[in-house]
Motif scaffolding. Sequence first.
Motif, PDB file in Angstrom:
ATOM      1  N   VAL A   1      40.514  72.667   1.802  1.00  0.00           N
ATOM      2  CA  VAL A   1      41.208  71.590   2.516  1.00  0.00           C
ATOM      3  C   VAL A   1      42.685  71.555   2.129  1.00  0.00           C
ATOM      4  O   VAL A   1      43.561  71.386   2.989  1.00  0.00           O
ATOM      5  N   ASP A   2      42.980  71.721   0.850  1.00  0.00           N
ATOM      6  CA  ASP A   2      44.380  71.701   0.400  1.00  0.00           C
ATOM      7  C   ASP A   2      45.188  72.813   1.063  1.00  0.00           C
ATOM      8  O   ASP A   2      46.311  72.598   1.525  1.00  0.00           O
ATOM      9  N   ARG A   3      44.625  73.996   1.097  1.00  0.00           N
ATOM     10  CA  ARG A   3      45.353  75.132   1.689  1.00  0.00           C
ATOM     11  C   ARG A   3      45.541  74.955   3.197  1.00  0.00           C
ATOM     12  O   ARG A   3      46.612  75.243   3.734  1.00  0.00           O
ATOM     13  N   LEU A   4      44.500  74.491   3.866  1.00  0.00           N
ATOM     14  CA  LEU A   4      44.602  74.304   5.313  1.00  0.00           C
ATOM     15  C   LEU A   4      45.576  73.179   5.657  1.00  0.00           C
ATOM     16  O   LEU A   4      46.268  73.236   6.678  1.00  0.00           O
ATOM     17  N   ALA A   5      45.647  72.167   4.809  1.00  0.00           N
ATOM     18  CA  ALA A   5      46.579  71.062   5.054  1.00  0.00           C
ATOM     19  C   ALA A   5      48.024  71.546   4.988  1.00  0.00           C
ATOM     20  O   ALA A   5      48.888  71.050   5.725  1.00  0.00           O
ATOM     21  N   VAL A   6      48.295  72.497   4.130  1.00  0.00           N
ATOM     22  CA  VAL A   6      49.635  73.087   4.061  1.00  0.00           C
ATOM     23  C   VAL A   6      49.896  73.965   5.276  1.00  0.00           C
ATOM     24  O   VAL A   6      50.989  73.963   5.852  1.00  0.00           O
ATOM     25  N   GLU A   7      48.874  74.696   5.685  1.00  0.00           N
ATOM     26  CA  GLU A   7      49.013  75.631   6.812  1.00  0.00           C
ATOM     27  C   GLU A   7      49.149  74.906   8.147  1.00  0.00           C
ATOM     28  O   GLU A   7      49.876  75.364   9.040  1.00  0.00           O
ATOM     29  N   TYR A   8      48.450  73.786   8.284  1.00  0.00           N
ATOM     30  CA  TYR A   8      48.452  73.035   9.558  1.00  0.00           C
ATOM     31  C   TYR A   8      48.796  71.565   9.290  1.00  0.00           C
ATOM     32  O   TYR A   8      47.929  70.683   9.398  1.00  0.00           O
ATOM     33  N   PRO A   9      50.039  71.275   8.960  1.00  0.00           N
ATOM     34  CA  PRO A   9      50.395  69.916   8.514  1.00  0.00           C
ATOM     35  C   PRO A   9      50.343  68.854   9.607  1.00  0.00           C
ATOM     36  O   PRO A   9      50.213  67.668   9.302  1.00  0.00           O
TER      37      PRO A   9
ATOM     38  N   ARG B   1      30.329  77.580   6.864  1.00  0.00           N
ATOM     39  CA  ARG B   1      29.351  78.561   6.375  1.00  0.00           C
ATOM     40  C   ARG B   1      30.060  79.806   5.825  1.00  0.00           C
ATOM     41  O   ARG B   1      29.651  80.351   4.803  1.00  0.00           O
ATOM     42  N   ARG B   2      31.116  80.212   6.492  1.00  0.00           N
ATOM     43  CA  ARG B   2      31.839  81.403   6.039  1.00  0.00           C
ATOM     44  C   ARG B   2      32.467  81.203   4.665  1.00  0.00           C
ATOM     45  O   ARG B   2      32.488  82.136   3.853  1.00  0.00           O
ATOM     46  N   VAL B   3      32.990  80.016   4.412  1.00  0.00           N
ATOM     47  CA  VAL B   3      33.650  79.775   3.120  1.00  0.00           C
ATOM     48  C   VAL B   3      32.697  79.171   2.094  1.00  0.00           C
ATOM     49  O   VAL B   3      33.110  78.728   1.029  1.00  0.00           O
ATOM     50  N   ASP B   4      31.396  79.176   2.411  1.00  0.00           N
ATOM     51  CA  ASP B   4      30.341  78.773   1.483  1.00  0.00           C
ATOM     52  C   ASP B   4      30.420  77.306   1.068  1.00  0.00           C
ATOM     53  O   ASP B   4      30.296  76.964  -0.104  1.00  0.00           O
ATOM     54  N   LEU B   5      30.604  76.438   2.062  1.00  0.00           N
ATOM     55  CA  LEU B   5      30.496  75.010   1.796  1.00  0.00           C
ATOM     56  C   LEU B   5      29.121  74.483   2.175  1.00  0.00           C
ATOM     57  O   LEU B   5      28.785  73.343   1.841  1.00  0.00           O
ATOM     58  N   THR B   6      28.343  75.295   2.868  1.00  0.00           N
ATOM     59  CA  THR B   6      26.993  74.897   3.259  1.00  0.00           C
ATOM     60  C   THR B   6      26.174  76.121   3.609  1.00  0.00           C
ATOM     61  O   THR B   6      26.731  77.171   3.971  1.00  0.00           O
ATOM     62  N   ASP B   7      24.864  75.983   3.487  1.00  0.00           N
ATOM     63  CA  ASP B   7      23.941  77.010   3.967  1.00  0.00           C
ATOM     64  C   ASP B   7      23.243  76.557   5.238  1.00  0.00           C
ATOM     65  O   ASP B   7      22.456  77.293   5.818  1.00  0.00           O
ATOM     66  N   GLU B   8      23.516  75.327   5.635  1.00  0.00           N
ATOM     67  CA  GLU B   8      22.832  74.752   6.786  1.00  0.00           C
ATOM     68  C   GLU B   8      23.376  75.323   8.094  1.00  0.00           C
ATOM     69  O   GLU B   8      24.500  75.816   8.149  1.00  0.00           O
TER      70      GLU B   8
ATOM     71  N   ASP C   1      45.362  87.911   7.612  1.00  0.00           N
ATOM     72  CA  ASP C   1      46.407  86.903   7.754  1.00  0.00           C
ATOM     73  C   ASP C   1      45.861  85.504   7.505  1.00  0.00           C
ATOM     74  O   ASP C   1      46.392  84.521   8.006  1.00  0.00           O
ATOM     75  N   CYS C   2      44.811  85.426   6.706  1.00  0.00           N
ATOM     76  CA  CYS C   2      44.125  84.147   6.482  1.00  0.00           C
ATOM     77  C   CYS C   2      44.522  83.544   5.144  1.00  0.00           C
ATOM     78  O   CYS C   2      44.465  84.211   4.098  1.00  0.00           O
ATOM     79  N   VAL C   3      44.900  82.279   5.172  1.00  0.00           N
ATOM     80  CA  VAL C   3      45.318  81.578   3.968  1.00  0.00           C
ATOM     81  C   VAL C   3      44.162  81.371   2.999  1.00  0.00           C
ATOM     82  O   VAL C   3      44.364  81.074   1.820  1.00  0.00           O
ATOM     83  N   LEU C   4      42.939  81.571   3.478  1.00  0.00           N
ATOM     84  CA  LEU C   4      41.757  81.394   2.629  1.00  0.00           C
ATOM     85  C   LEU C   4      41.145  82.723   2.172  1.00  0.00           C
ATOM     86  O   LEU C   4      40.113  82.725   1.508  1.00  0.00           O
ATOM     87  N   GLU C   5      41.774  83.825   2.513  1.00  0.00           N
ATOM     88  CA  GLU C   5      41.137  85.137   2.327  1.00  0.00           C
ATOM     89  C   GLU C   5      40.632  85.359   0.905  1.00  0.00           C
ATOM     90  O   GLU C   5      39.515  85.814   0.699  1.00  0.00           O
ATOM     91  N   ASP C   6      41.436  85.003  -0.094  1.00  0.00           N
ATOM     92  CA  ASP C   6      41.063  85.309  -1.477  1.00  0.00           C
ATOM     93  C   ASP C   6      39.987  84.379  -2.027  1.00  0.00           C
ATOM     94  O   ASP C   6      39.426  84.647  -3.098  1.00  0.00           O
ATOM     95  N   VAL C   7      39.683  83.286  -1.308  1.00  0.00           N
ATOM     96  CA  VAL C   7      38.614  82.390  -1.765  1.00  0.00           C
ATOM     97  C   VAL C   7      37.441  82.369  -0.784  1.00  0.00           C
ATOM     98  O   VAL C   7      36.544  81.541  -0.917  1.00  0.00           O
ATOM     99  N   CYS C   8      37.457  83.281   0.170  1.00  0.00           N
ATOM    100  CA  CYS C   8      36.411  83.310   1.195  1.00  0.00           C
ATOM    101  C   CYS C   8      35.421  84.434   0.922  1.00  0.00           C
ATOM    102  O   CYS C   8      35.782  85.618   0.994  1.00  0.00           O
TER     103      CYS C   8
END
Length: 227
Positions: A16-24, A153-160, A203-210
């Motif tokens: 959420v922190d990274r996306l908030a910076v990317e899409y303010p 699901r991709r960033v592993d916040l849920t398995d549902e 080009d993804c701001v989440l790449e290293d944590v995804c």
Amino acid sequence: MGTSLDSRADQAAEVVDRLAVEYPDTTISLDFSTRFELLVAVILSAQCTDERVNETTAELFETYPSPEAFANAPQEELAEALNSITYYNNKASYIRESAQLVVDEHDGAVPDTMGDLTELPGVGRKTANVVLQHGHDVVEGIVVDTHVQRITRRVDLTDEERPAKIEEDLMELVPESEWQALTHLFISHGRATCTARNPDCADCVLEDVCPSSKLDSEVDRASGQAW
């Protein structure tokens, strides 16, 4: 994946922190000027792009300026006005019936509770959450659309897999103050980068944590490792 709740909470905070910076400045992309227009727009947006909905509602809201006008519209006439929208016949019925209930049971005002909203035809929890958040400034849950469903699901916040279960997981992980913003951040990211078929991991701001990053797989294959 067996990830602990604490680990996922940390992951959620980072995402959420990274996306908030990317899409303010991200926010709802549907056009509306009244609560009932919002309700109509959200009903129309199911399995349809917001851009197409906005193109349709620009004229629609001039033709039918009130709940009474929608309620009194002939089914065939309203369906014809919506013919560029997916499932337009069904949605025309939902809107007419919802408009009639709003007029008859709520004095022409869009309800402000989850229970009353979800009693309207064509209104499920997702639609009700949008109307509550952007029509009444009431945040009761998290809107789980296809982008949120995919990316969480991709960033592993849920398995549902089901939206209702995903919402439950996210509400445990994310502070209530961020519930509304989370949806728009994920929608913006899903449209810009983390698309359904060809996510732009490079080009993804989440790449290293995804954990779903394609780059890791490509590196593994290049080095001859299993993946």
